[in-house]
Design a protein around this motif. Structure first.
Motif, PDB file in Angstrom:
ATOM      1  N   LYS A  37       0.826  -1.207   0.000  1.00  0.00           N
ATOM      2  CA  LYS A  37       0.000   0.000   0.000  1.00  0.00           C
ATOM      3  C   LYS A  37       0.859   1.255   0.000  1.00  0.00           C
ATOM      4  N   LEU A  40       2.239   1.847  -3.513  1.00  0.00           N
ATOM      5  CA  LEU A  40       1.167   2.299  -4.403  1.00  0.00           C
ATOM      6  C   LEU A  40       0.785   3.750  -4.118  1.00  0.00           C
ATOM      7  N   SER A  41       0.711   4.111  -2.843  1.00  0.00           N
ATOM      8  CA  SER A  41       0.350   5.474  -2.476  1.00  0.00           C
ATOM      9  C   SER A  41       1.426   6.468  -2.893  1.00  0.00           C
ATOM     10  N   THR A  44       1.357   6.276  -7.254  1.00  0.00           N
ATOM     11  CA  THR A  44       0.144   6.378  -8.061  1.00  0.00           C
ATOM     12  C   THR A  44      -0.841   7.355  -7.422  1.00  0.00           C
ATOM     13  N   LEU A  46      -3.954   6.386  -6.685  1.00  0.00           N
ATOM     14  CA  LEU A  46      -5.015   5.580  -6.095  1.00  0.00           C
ATOM     15  C   LEU A  46      -5.435   6.151  -4.750  1.00  0.00           C
ATOM     16  N   ASP A  48      -6.876   5.684  -0.848  1.00  0.00           N
ATOM     17  CA  ASP A  48      -6.455   4.717   0.169  1.00  0.00           C
ATOM     18  C   ASP A  48      -7.227   3.401   0.038  1.00  0.00           C
ATOM     19  N   ALA A  51      -6.009   1.523  -3.051  1.00  0.00           N
ATOM     20  CA  ALA A  51      -4.665   0.973  -2.841  1.00  0.00           C
ATOM     21  C   ALA A  51      -4.725  -0.268  -1.958  1.00  0.00           C
ATOM     22  N   GLU A  52      -5.618  -0.268  -0.975  1.00  0.00           N
ATOM     23  CA  GLU A  52      -5.739  -1.432  -0.095  1.00  0.00           C
ATOM     24  C   GLU A  52      -6.327  -2.629  -0.835  1.00  0.00           C
ATOM     25  N   ALA A  55      -3.650  -4.029  -2.962  1.00  0.00           N
ATOM     26  CA  ALA A  55      -2.651  -4.747  -2.163  1.00  0.00           C
ATOM     27  C   ALA A  55      -3.127  -6.159  -1.843  1.00  0.00           C
ATOM     28  N   VAL A  85      -0.286   2.453 -12.730  1.00  0.00           N
ATOM     29  CA  VAL A  85      -0.595   1.405 -11.757  1.00  0.00           C
ATOM     30  C   VAL A  85      -0.141   0.047 -12.276  1.00  0.00           C
TER      31      VAL A  85
END
Length: 272
Positions: A37, A40-41, A44, A46, A48, A51-52, A55, A85
């Motif tokens: 996460k 990704l945060s 990107t 995305l 939260d 992103a979760e 993940a 992504v």
């Protein structure tokens, strides 16, 4: 060394008594989830919640041998951000390859070329969506000449800008709204985490694959369709009941958002 060489045999410890060198500690489900996460945060746009969900999906790509249903990750929205992504996912998903487009004729090559398909197909048609949906279920076979072959594997796809694109069975849907700025400056820890995450994911898989095979976790708080997605993802979260509850909550939220989008689409259609 001289003393050791001349020591009586009875004074030298038996080989079985020597303590083995302990292996590196294997990361927990919560740790690999948090690290994915964070990356990704950082890289990107995305949200939260998105992103979760992603993940959870990444972890599941490392346990495909133990699963019957392999949920598909469907990304819609701004093309530039969605492709970003996919590039990030290619670093962490199990044996992933980035693919330009997807056709049934590609299945033979893809069977041996990778374990995770990351596809850019912005003009996804209904037939291809149906095929990808069937390929999430290992019980479905594809006819190849005189044989029946299973081509099921984890797949992530960018399906274009429209969030109402053709539905893919057993899919998690992520919509990315256009962003006004690039992600913030790269933190110092990021490159090291990118290098080490695949190692941690591989070690986590090796330690927990047998328990994932035996797991019978079934979410009781979801309707049948999201439950079919949650079950395989949750089984990959070894000894992490709090993460399973988070997964259930996220899928509930995603379901409500999807229903809202469908209602708005139906209202717009009726107005026309």
């Amino acid at each position: 060394t001289g003393a050791a060489e001349t020591a009586p045999h009875s004074e030298i410890p038996a080989e079985s008594a020597a303590a083995p060198i302990p292996p590196p500690r294997v990361a927990s489900a919560a740790e690999v989830f948090t690290w994915i996460k964070r990356v990704l945060s950082a890289l990107t746009h995305l949200s939260d919640d998105a992103a979760e969900l992603v993940a959870f999906w990444v972890i599941a790509t490392w346990h495909q041998e133990a699963l019957t249903v392999l949920p598909c990750l469907v990304i819609t929205g701004a093309a530039h951000d969605a492709i970003r992504v996919l590039h990030v996912l290619s670093k962490f998903c199990c044996e992933a390859k980035l693919l330009s487009g997807f056709r049934r004729s590609h299945l033979g090559v893809l069977q041996w070329g990778c374990k995770t398909n990351l596809i850019s197909e912005p003009n996804l048609d209904r037939r291809t969506a149906g095929l990808l949906g069937n390929l999430t279920d290992k019980n479905f076979k594809v006819v190849e000449r005189y044989s029946l072959i299973s081509y099921a594997k984890s797949t992530g796809i960018y399906a274009g800008e429209n969030p109402e694109t053709h539905k893919i069975q057993n899919s998690i849907r992520i919509h990315i709204s256009p962003a006004s700025a690039e992600p913030s400056a790269t933190p110092q820890w990021l490159q090291k985490m990118i290098e080490l995450l695949p190692v941690h994911l591989s070690q986590y898989r090796d330690k927990n694959l047998s328990s994932v095979r035996r797991s019978t976790w079934v979410p009781s708080e979801l309707s049948s369709e999201p439950a079919a997605i949650a079950a395989p993802l949750g089984r990959c979260l070894a000894n992490a009941p709090e993460l399973r509850q988070k997964l259930v909550a996220l899928l509930k939220t995603e379901g409500k958002q999807r229903q809202s989008e469908l209602s708005r689409s139906e209202e717009h259609t009726s107005e026309l």
